[in-house]
Design a protein around this motif. Structure first.
Motif, PDB file in Angstrom:
ATOM      1  N   PRO A   1      30.765  51.798  46.680  1.00  0.00           N
ATOM      2  CA  PRO A   1      32.287  51.856  46.855  1.00  0.00           C
ATOM      3  C   PRO A   1      32.822  50.967  47.430  1.00  0.00           C
ATOM      4  O   PRO A   1      34.289  51.301  47.910  1.00  0.00           O
ATOM      5  CB  PRO A   1      32.387  53.455  47.473  1.00  0.00           C
ATOM      6  CG  PRO A   1      30.791  54.131  48.235  1.00  0.00           C
ATOM      7  CD  PRO A   1      29.677  52.705  47.477  1.00  0.00           C
ATOM      8  N   LEU A   2      32.668  50.496  48.620  1.00  0.00           N
ATOM      9  CA  LEU A   2      33.520  48.884  49.433  1.00  0.00           C
ATOM     10  C   LEU A   2      33.692  48.300  48.569  1.00  0.00           C
ATOM     11  O   LEU A   2      35.202  47.327  49.227  1.00  0.00           O
ATOM     12  CB  LEU A   2      32.459  48.940  50.784  1.00  0.00           C
ATOM     13  CG  LEU A   2      32.482  49.768  52.261  1.00  0.00           C
ATOM     14  CD1 LEU A   2      31.923  48.397  52.662  1.00  0.00           C
ATOM     15  CD2 LEU A   2      33.859  49.198  52.752  1.00  0.00           C
ATOM     16  N   THR A   3      33.320  48.072  47.765  1.00  0.00           N
ATOM     17  CA  THR A   3      33.377  46.597  46.420  1.00  0.00           C
ATOM     18  C   THR A   3      34.654  47.106  46.471  1.00  0.00           C
ATOM     19  O   THR A   3      34.679  47.779  45.346  1.00  0.00           O
ATOM     20  CB  THR A   3      31.995  46.446  45.910  1.00  0.00           C
ATOM     21  OG1 THR A   3      31.414  46.230  46.469  1.00  0.00           O
ATOM     22  CG2 THR A   3      32.486  44.806  44.760  1.00  0.00           C
ATOM     23  N   LEU A   4      35.780  46.042  45.863  1.00  0.00           N
ATOM     24  CA  LEU A   4      37.394  46.382  45.463  1.00  0.00           C
ATOM     25  C   LEU A   4      37.009  45.613  44.695  1.00  0.00           C
ATOM     26  O   LEU A   4      37.112  44.534  44.629  1.00  0.00           O
ATOM     27  CB  LEU A   4      38.030  46.334  46.787  1.00  0.00           C
ATOM     28  CG  LEU A   4      39.452  46.369  46.354  1.00  0.00           C
ATOM     29  CD1 LEU A   4      39.396  48.311  46.879  1.00  0.00           C
ATOM     30  CD2 LEU A   4      40.629  46.029  47.881  1.00  0.00           C
ATOM     31  N   LEU A   5      37.863  46.312  43.556  1.00  0.00           N
ATOM     32  CA  LEU A   5      38.886  45.373  42.143  1.00  0.00           C
ATOM     33  C   LEU A   5      40.177  45.208  43.506  1.00  0.00           C
ATOM     34  O   LEU A   5      41.502  46.218  42.827  1.00  0.00           O
ATOM     35  CB  LEU A   5      38.748  46.036  41.596  1.00  0.00           C
ATOM     36  CG  LEU A   5      39.190  45.143  40.358  1.00  0.00           C
ATOM     37  CD1 LEU A   5      38.435  43.570  39.790  1.00  0.00           C
ATOM     38  CD2 LEU A   5      39.864  45.919  38.730  1.00  0.00           C
ATOM     39  N   ALA A   6      40.691  44.271  43.793  1.00  0.00           N
ATOM     40  CA  ALA A   6      41.466  43.441  44.162  1.00  0.00           C
ATOM     41  C   ALA A   6      42.468  43.170  43.386  1.00  0.00           C
ATOM     42  O   ALA A   6      42.870  42.649  42.293  1.00  0.00           O
ATOM     43  CB  ALA A   6      41.566  42.866  45.784  1.00  0.00           C
ATOM     44  N   LEU A   7      43.814  43.973  43.369  1.00  0.00           N
ATOM     45  CA  LEU A   7      44.778  43.863  42.654  1.00  0.00           C
ATOM     46  C   LEU A   7      46.492  43.292  43.203  1.00  0.00           C
ATOM     47  O   LEU A   7      47.649  42.776  42.090  1.00  0.00           O
ATOM     48  CB  LEU A   7      45.797  44.905  40.611  1.00  0.00           C
ATOM     49  CG  LEU A   7      44.292  45.470  40.612  1.00  0.00           C
ATOM     50  CD1 LEU A   7      45.014  46.878  40.136  1.00  0.00           C
ATOM     51  CD2 LEU A   7      44.033  44.882  38.937  1.00  0.00           C
ATOM     52  N   GLY A   8      46.217  43.375  43.761  1.00  0.00           N
ATOM     53  CA  GLY A   8      47.408  43.025  45.301  1.00  0.00           C
ATOM     54  C   GLY A   8      47.736  43.010  46.021  1.00  0.00           C
ATOM     55  O   GLY A   8      46.375  42.876  46.865  1.00  0.00           O
ATOM     56  N   LEU A   9      48.201  42.417  47.231  1.00  0.00           N
ATOM     57  CA  LEU A   9      47.856  43.062  48.841  1.00  0.00           C
ATOM     58  C   LEU A   9      49.501  42.639  49.510  1.00  0.00           C
ATOM     59  O   LEU A   9      50.296  42.648  48.738  1.00  0.00           O
ATOM     60  CB  LEU A   9      46.905  41.697  49.099  1.00  0.00           C
ATOM     61  CG  LEU A   9      47.911  40.588  48.941  1.00  0.00           C
ATOM     62  CD1 LEU A   9      48.750  39.530  49.947  1.00  0.00           C
ATOM     63  CD2 LEU A   9      46.924  38.846  49.316  1.00  0.00           C
TER      64      LEU A   9
ATOM     65  N   VAL B   1      52.482  42.774  44.115  1.00  0.00           N
ATOM     66  CA  VAL B   1      50.969  42.120  42.877  1.00  0.00           C
ATOM     67  C   VAL B   1      50.946  41.179  43.653  1.00  0.00           C
ATOM     68  O   VAL B   1      50.527  40.176  44.257  1.00  0.00           O
ATOM     69  CB  VAL B   1      51.811  41.632  41.634  1.00  0.00           C
ATOM     70  CG1 VAL B   1      51.083  40.791  41.173  1.00  0.00           C
ATOM     71  CG2 VAL B   1      52.061  42.976  40.972  1.00  0.00           C
ATOM     72  N   LEU B   2      49.370  40.330  43.014  1.00  0.00           N
ATOM     73  CA  LEU B   2      47.883  39.833  44.030  1.00  0.00           C
ATOM     74  C   LEU B   2      49.240  38.328  43.632  1.00  0.00           C
ATOM     75  O   LEU B   2      48.918  37.719  43.022  1.00  0.00           O
ATOM     76  CB  LEU B   2      46.972  40.143  43.192  1.00  0.00           C
ATOM     77  CG  LEU B   2      45.578  39.070  44.543  1.00  0.00           C
ATOM     78  CD1 LEU B   2      45.629  39.595  45.311  1.00  0.00           C
ATOM     79  CD2 LEU B   2      44.609  39.279  42.950  1.00  0.00           C
ATOM     80  N   PRO B   3      49.253  37.416  44.494  1.00  0.00           N
ATOM     81  CA  PRO B   3      49.983  36.298  44.777  1.00  0.00           C
ATOM     82  C   PRO B   3      48.779  35.185  43.787  1.00  0.00           C
ATOM     83  O   PRO B   3      47.370  35.481  44.401  1.00  0.00           O
ATOM     84  CB  PRO B   3      50.397  35.583  46.192  1.00  0.00           C
ATOM     85  CG  PRO B   3      49.956  36.777  47.203  1.00  0.00           C
ATOM     86  CD  PRO B   3      49.664  37.994  46.669  1.00  0.00           C
TER      87      PRO B   3
ATOM     88  N   GLY C   1      44.811  34.626  43.682  1.00  0.00           N
ATOM     89  CA  GLY C   1      43.557  35.249  43.014  1.00  0.00           C
ATOM     90  C   GLY C   1      43.364  36.506  42.033  1.00  0.00           C
ATOM     91  O   GLY C   1      43.150  37.147  41.016  1.00  0.00           O
ATOM     92  N   ALA C   2      44.866  36.210  41.456  1.00  0.00           N
ATOM     93  CA  ALA C   2      45.754  37.057  40.628  1.00  0.00           C
ATOM     94  C   ALA C   2      45.344  36.647  38.962  1.00  0.00           C
ATOM     95  O   ALA C   2      44.175  35.556  38.564  1.00  0.00           O
ATOM     96  CB  ALA C   2      47.352  36.683  40.541  1.00  0.00           C
ATOM     97  N   PRO C   3      45.576  37.729  38.247  1.00  0.00           N
ATOM     98  CA  PRO C   3      45.611  38.914  38.626  1.00  0.00           C
ATOM     99  C   PRO C   3      44.634  39.626  39.577  1.00  0.00           C
ATOM    100  O   PRO C   3      44.976  41.335  39.504  1.00  0.00           O
ATOM    101  CB  PRO C   3      46.355  39.609  37.363  1.00  0.00           C
ATOM    102  CG  PRO C   3      44.994  39.153  36.946  1.00  0.00           C
ATOM    103  CD  PRO C   3      45.350  37.530  36.892  1.00  0.00           C
ATOM    104  N   LEU C   4      43.458  39.851  38.872  1.00  0.00           N
ATOM    105  CA  LEU C   4      42.604  40.442  39.825  1.00  0.00           C
ATOM    106  C   LEU C   4      41.686  40.139  40.006  1.00  0.00           C
ATOM    107  O   LEU C   4      40.493  38.910  39.888  1.00  0.00           O
ATOM    108  CB  LEU C   4      41.901  42.593  38.744  1.00  0.00           C
ATOM    109  CG  LEU C   4      41.293  41.662  37.782  1.00  0.00           C
ATOM    110  CD1 LEU C   4      41.735  42.580  36.974  1.00  0.00           C
ATOM    111  CD2 LEU C   4      41.448  40.746  36.777  1.00  0.00           C
TER     112      LEU C   4
END
Ligand SMILES: Nc1nc2c(c(=O)[nH]1)N[C@H]1C(S)=C(S)[C@@H](COP(=O)(O)O)O[C@H]1N2
Ligand SMILES: [Mo]
Length: 314
Positions: free
Chosen positions: A201-209, A213-215, A219-222
């Motif tokens: 559950p700690l492992t995140l798929l990041a789409l923003g910060l 929206v993720l710059p 590592g955009a877009p994810l």
């Protein structure tokens, strides 16, 4: 596959904080005069931040630590495909085409699929998660990511029992990137996690910060974020996730197997061959602090490694 040569920079060669600051100020000025649109986030006023990304909830996994300033999070990056200097990605990653974007999930799965960004965004409510990021180079940041557990994506394809690892492949197009002739890495950038790590559950798929929206330089877009591991385990701009039986040969394992182990759990007892990993400098702070086992996430993840010798499987 192209092959480039460069040694990983020792901490002594990392851009010192003061120099970084003054260059940033310089870039901000130069950007206003000559370079204009070629300069993205670093040094820009907040009004020129990216599109907002709304968050549904704040994760209980968030840490209560002061976040690293936005300008550092988006201006001091490792993204080798867009340059080996920390300031390069913010300058060059605007060349990364983030739309349309698809991620192919295949390999040892019952239902291989290719999903586009809109499909992926709808998979789970977006959470804000404030995580530590510890780079193997000896610095760290605290970043308010936006995303959801990676497993919400992985379970879409119903992994088979024989799948033991997942391989993450980053976007690669040499024509759009800034690869110097002396780079050691082979691209596309490949990372990997054991399946249970990837589904934790700690492992995140990041789409923003930071609410946006993720710059591109982040590592955009994810991108993946596995916060108990050194930062290099968290691949950026993912286009393919392959479920496999054998441990994937990752970019850094291939380039420098003695320096970069597959697991790369933050273990302050195991030095890099050329420098200690016992302490770290939080970007924005002067004094170093002790590095914590598993980057401070031991309570949640140590159980994944019960019975393993983490000095050998580093
Ligand atoms: N595709 C790709 N992903 C990558 C890297 C890279 O060079 N290319 N660098 C890694 C390293 S070494 C670190 S420390 C983190 C940095 O993430 P940040 O720039 O968003 O802080 O990204 C990781 N993911
Ligand atoms: Mo890193």
């Amino acid at each position: 596959m192209p092959r480039f040569r460069f040694p990983a920079p020792p901490p002594s060669e990392l851009t010192p904080r003061a120099l970084f600051e003054s260059r940033r100020a310089f870039l901000a000025t130069a950007g206003g005069l000559a370079l204009g649109a070629a300069l993205p986030a670093a040094g820009e006023p907040p009004s020129r931040r990216g599109p907002p990304l709304a968050v549904a909830l704040r994760s209980p996994y968030s840490i209560e630590e002061k976040t690293t300033p936005y300008e550092d999070v988006t201006g001091y990056n490792n993204y080798q495909e867009f340059g080996v200097n920390k300031l390069d990605p913010a300058r060059n990653a605007h060349r990364l085409p983030t739309r349309p974007w698809t991620v192919t999930l295949d390999g040892l799965v019952r239902r291989p699929r290719t999903l586009d960004l809109d499909d992926i965004r709808r998979l789970a409510p977006l959470e804000e998660r404030v995580y530590r990021l510890r780079c193997v180079e000896g610095w760290s940041m605290v970043i308010p990511w936006i995303g959801f557990p990676l497993d919400a994506l992985l379970r879409q394809v119903e992994p088979l029992g024989s799948a033991r690892y997942v391989e993450f492949v980053s976007y690669y197009d040499q024509a759009r990137m800034s690869l110097p002739f002396f780079v050691v890495l082979e691209f596309p950038y490949v990372e990997g996690l054991r399946l249970d790590e990837a589904r934790h559950p700690l492992t995140l798929l990041a789409l923003g910060l930071y609410g946006e929206v993720l710059p591109n330089q982040n590592g955009a877009p994810l991108r993946v974020v596995a916060p108990w591991k050194y930062g290099f385990k968290s691949g950026k701009s993912i286009v393919r996730i392959r479920f496999v039986e054998e441990q994937p040969l990752t970019t850094w394992n291939r380039a420098a197997p003695r320096d970069y182990g597959f697991f790369a759990n933050v273990n302050p007892q195991v030095p890099h061959p050329r420098w200690s990993q016992a302490r770290e400098r939080r970007i924005g702070e002067f004094f170093k602090r002790d590095t914590l086992p598993f980057n401070g996430y031991g309570e949640q993840v140590a159980g994944l490694y019960a019975g393993m010798d983490l000095a050998r499987s580093f």
